[in-house]
Motif scaffolding. Structure first.
Motif, mmCIF file in Angstrom:
data_model
loop_
_atom_site.group_PDB
_atom_site.id
_atom_site.type_symbol
_atom_site.label_atom_id
_atom_site.label_comp_id
_atom_site.label_asym_id
_atom_site.label_seq_id
_atom_site.Cartn_x
_atom_site.Cartn_y
_atom_site.Cartn_z
ATOM 1 N N VAL A 209 -9.693 -2.996 -0.604
ATOM 2 C CA VAL A 209 -8.279 -2.704 -0.821
ATOM 3 C C VAL A 209 -7.557 -3.915 -1.402
ATOM 4 C CG1 VAL A 209 -6.107 -2.065 0.292
ATOM 5 C CG2 VAL A 209 -8.243 -0.961 1.003
ATOM 6 N N LEU B 95 0.837 -1.184 0.000
ATOM 7 C CA LEU B 95 0.000 0.000 0.000
ATOM 8 C C LEU B 95 0.880 1.245 0.000
ATOM 9 C CD1 LEU B 95 -3.040 0.558 0.016
ATOM 10 C CD2 LEU B 95 -2.925 0.671 2.504
ATOM 11 N N GLY C 44 -3.197 4.758 -1.560
ATOM 12 C CA GLY C 44 -4.013 4.892 -0.358
ATOM 13 C C GLY C 44 -4.912 6.107 -0.405
#
Length: 350
Positions: free
Chosen positions: A109, A3, A8
């Motif tokens: 995610v 990430l 993000g």
């Protein structure tokens, strides 16, 4: 893949429209890379550090909040990509109230990371294919052995079979390639690739195929050929077919242009030497004689069929052919003379 701050922030921007509680995204080192609270960016998150060490969810309540640095009550969940920890997602609030939203965020995610990984792989593979194709279709410097080894060990395909190449000429090759893939995938192609900023090249296996036309796209189809040499030859046949008879919105097959292709490769000096005088004489004739020649050759030198095609009497046709023979010195009814006349007509139309 882990990430990052850029990724993000984009995820936070989208998710915050649907989740009305504070969200933090942390990288694999426990640092906040994206947050609905911009004041917390780049800070180390104690709950995330615990998740990273245990690779298990971290639940923070008012009762244990003092055990971790820089945290608030809520839920912190690990984000995995291909079995490796890629980051941590944290939602602030009462754990029992935010857990479902946290799970949904975690799943979103992970799906995003998977999709990005697939896109990167597809992009990298297409670049490999494009580099390979550029070398295969190079005008002269071609190392077939090296290309064959790369096909087997890097691209992991079997090129030792018949291939037929289809070339699509378009001002928007990348968009066209995406548009063509769903229909051409049914043929199990070796590749469908944009090429040289103005075309799409598709290599299809097996027997000759029928290709559907595309509006405003010029399409040429080569003949099937074996292995890399056959694939290269089929490409050049397809492009030559386009150059000889390509029309937007139509499909032209190299196999239907054998005579035209043969004539196209006649040495220009030899062609001029043999045909120069006859071409000049033909250009002086009335258009009806040229129309008669075209019809006579298109109907395989058959007198009755040609007369019917031109809507004239057979005797009128005989008269015109006699005049052609007199005025040019070539009799269309004689095989050798017909070859020269047909060559001139086809060559002038190419």
């Amino acid at each position: 893949m882990e990430l990052t701050e850029k990724l993000g922030q984009e995820i936070i921007r989208r998710l915050s429209k649907y989740i009305d509680v504070p969200i933090n995204l942390m990288n694999p080192h426990g640092r906040i890379v994206a947050s609905t609270d911009h004041t917390r960016l780049h800070q180390l998150h104690g709950g995330a550090k615990d998740v990273i060490e245990s690779q298990e969810p971290n639940i923070i309540t008012n009762g244990n909040a003092d055990d971790f640095s820089n945290v608030k009550p809520g839920v912190n969940l690990p984000i995995f990509h291909h079995g490796e920890l890629a980051g941590v997602v944290g939602l602030t609030g009462r754990p029992d109230e935010v857990m479902q939203a946290a799970r949904m965020t975690q799943g979103s995610v992970e799906i995003t990371l998977d999709q990005m990984h697939l896109q990167k792989e597809a992009f990298f593979q297409e670049r490999q294919w494009n580099h390979w194709l550029q070398r295969l279709l190079h005008p002269s410097d071609v190392d077939m052995e090296e290309l064959a080894r790369e096909a087997v060990y890097t691209l992991q395909v079997d090129i030792h079979k018949p291939w037929q190449v289809v070339v699509y000429q378009s001002s928007q090759p990348y968009e066209l390639a995406d548009q063509l893939r769903p229909s051409l995938e049914t043929f199990h192609p070796l590749f469908i690739l944009p090429y040289e900023n103005h075309s799409v090249v598709a290599a299809l296996p097996g027997q000759p195929v029928t290709i559907e036309s595309e509006a405003d796209v010029v399409i040429g189809v080569g003949e099937p050929g074996d292995s890399l040499a056959g694939l290269r030859q089929s490409y050049h046949q397809a492009t030559e077919a386009i150059n000889l008879a390509g029309v937007p919105g139509e499909v032209v097959y190299s196999a239907s242009l054998k005579t035209e292709r043969l004539i196209n490769h006649i040495d220009p000096a030899v062609y001029e030497e043999i045909s120069g005088t006859y071409r000049s004489l033909l250009q002086e004739l009335d258009a009806s004689y040229i129309e008669t020649l075209h019809s006579f050759f298109n109907n395989n030198l058959k007198m009755n069929v040609t007369a019917s095609d031109l809507h004239i009497h057979r005797n009128t046709l005989i008269y015109r052919l006699d005049q052609l023979s007199k005025k040019t010195g070539l009799d269309p009814r004689r095989f050798q003379d017909a070859i020269i006349l047909q060559t001139i007509l086809l060559k002038e139309s190419l």
